[in-house]
Enzyme design. Structure first.
Site, PDB file in Angstrom:
ATOM      1  CD  GLU A   1      -1.801  -2.433   1.266  1.00 59.32           C
ATOM      2  OE1 GLU A   1      -2.607  -3.354   1.229  1.00 59.32           O
ATOM      3  OE2 GLU A   1      -0.469  -2.575   1.832  1.00 59.32           O
TER       4      GLU A   1
ATOM      5  CG  HIS B   1      -8.831  -7.069   8.721  1.00 56.59           C
ATOM      6  ND1 HIS B   1      -7.969  -7.630   9.623  1.00 56.59           N
ATOM      7  CD2 HIS B   1      -8.578  -7.331   7.523  1.00 56.59           C
ATOM      8  CE1 HIS B   1      -6.893  -7.964   8.901  1.00 56.59           C
ATOM      9  NE2 HIS B   1      -7.529  -7.778   7.655  1.00 56.59           N
TER      10      HIS B   1
END
Length: 327
Positions: free
Chosen positions: A60, A129
């Site tokens: 990322e 998450h």
């Protein structure tokens, strides 16, 4: 008007903008060959080819930085994070570089980049998450933050975000990708940032909620209606810029406010709204502003605990009654 799933509305926005402007491209993990982790970009590789629909490594920080460089050089990237929890790996790019480059260059560089993907909890995905990142990214000057609750808003706001010359955080919900709703068939349909939507008019209490919390708030408003209480529900649509005027106008009418926000409570979006409304409309409040948020704890994994963790319609009803002094 056609009825689309949220994922289809987002795809339509990206497709229309990419057809309009060849400088726009989509980049992220599994966006091309796999059609997107949640099938948001289904078919876009076939239409636009691998130079504009680009699969990335699991890096990322790398592909976010590549997107910034592309934006500085005149392109308009859309960077998809498979989940916004993964944006933390690119934190330096997203919060230290993207919002500051235009300012620090004296306007020599624009940063027309959209970071988009699912935000917040999505069932049993556990603590790493399930983060809601609205308040976090709203803290940095130079970033705009959008969080739609339905397909129509998602399409109109994403088209606006892609055309913006500043970096935009576009927060979706994994649990809402299959949500269906009517989407405007107006040519070149856009929705301005900073314009809240009054989804339900009422006289007794204002409930402010965004993204999937909006749907829980609407459920609570219906339950309140069955008991004879008239709730007004406002969807802010954009977290930053925030349409304080619409919220304050509602509070001045109902004299009460409940803010629903699935973020953890400390330094949350709900906290900021609470301050801004007491500053703007304190003399109109007949009760303290109430918040319904996730608890100040990491998100659990067990499904029964997750049910307790997420804001519920029952909690909203209870807080609305508390500020109305009816229980």
């Amino acid at each position: 008007m056609p009825e689309l799933q949220l994922r289809e509305a987002i795809r339509a926005a990206m497709t229309e903008e990419m057809e309009r402007d060849e400088d726009i491209f989509l980049m992220g993990e599994e966006v091309a060959e796999y059609n997107g982790a949640y099938k948001v970009s289904k078919g876009m590789l076939d239409q636009f080819g691998p130079e504009r629909i680009i699969d990335t490594p699991i890096s990322e920080n790398g592909f976010a930085g590549l997107g910034l460089g592309a934006a500085m050089n005149g392109l308009r990237p859309i960077i998809e994070f498979m989940t916004f929890n993964f944006s933390f790996v690119a934190f330096d790019q997203v919060v230290n570089n993207a919002p500051n480059i235009r300012y620090m260059s004296g306007g020599q560089f624009k940063l027309p980049i959209v970071f988009r993907g699912p935000n917040g909890a999505a069932g049993q995905l556990a603590a790493t998450h399930s983060n809601s990142t609205e308040s976090l990214y709203s803290n940095f000057p130079g970033l705009k933050v959008v969080s739609p609750s339905n397909p129509d808003d998602a399409k109109g706001l994403l088209k606006t975000a892609i055309r913006n010359d500043d970096p935009v955080i576009f927060l979706e919900s994994e649990l809402m990708y299959g949500l269906k709703g009517e989407v405007s068939d107006e040519d070149d349909y856009t929705i301005p940032m900073g314009a809240a939507r009054v989804a339900r008019e009422g006289e007794d209490v204002t409930i402010l909620a965004h993204s999937k919390s909006y749907h829980v708030a609407m459920e609570a408003a219906e339950a309140l209606d069955e008991e004879g209480y008239d709730a007004e529900v406002i969807d802010p649509r954009t977290i930053k810029p925030l349409d304080l005027e619409t919220i304050a106008r509602s509070v001045k009418k109902t004299n009460r406010l409940v803010v629903v926000d699935e973020s953890n409570p400390f330094a949350s979006f709900a906290s900021e709204v609470t301050h801004q409304i007491q500053d703007e409309a304190f003399d109109f409040l007949d009760a303290p502003i109430a918040r319904v948020t996730a608890p100040d704890t990491p998100a659990p994994y067990a499904p029964n605990l997750m049910d307790e963790y997420m804001p519920s319609a029952e909690e909203i009803v209870a807080e609305a009654k508390r500020v109305m002094y009816v229980e």
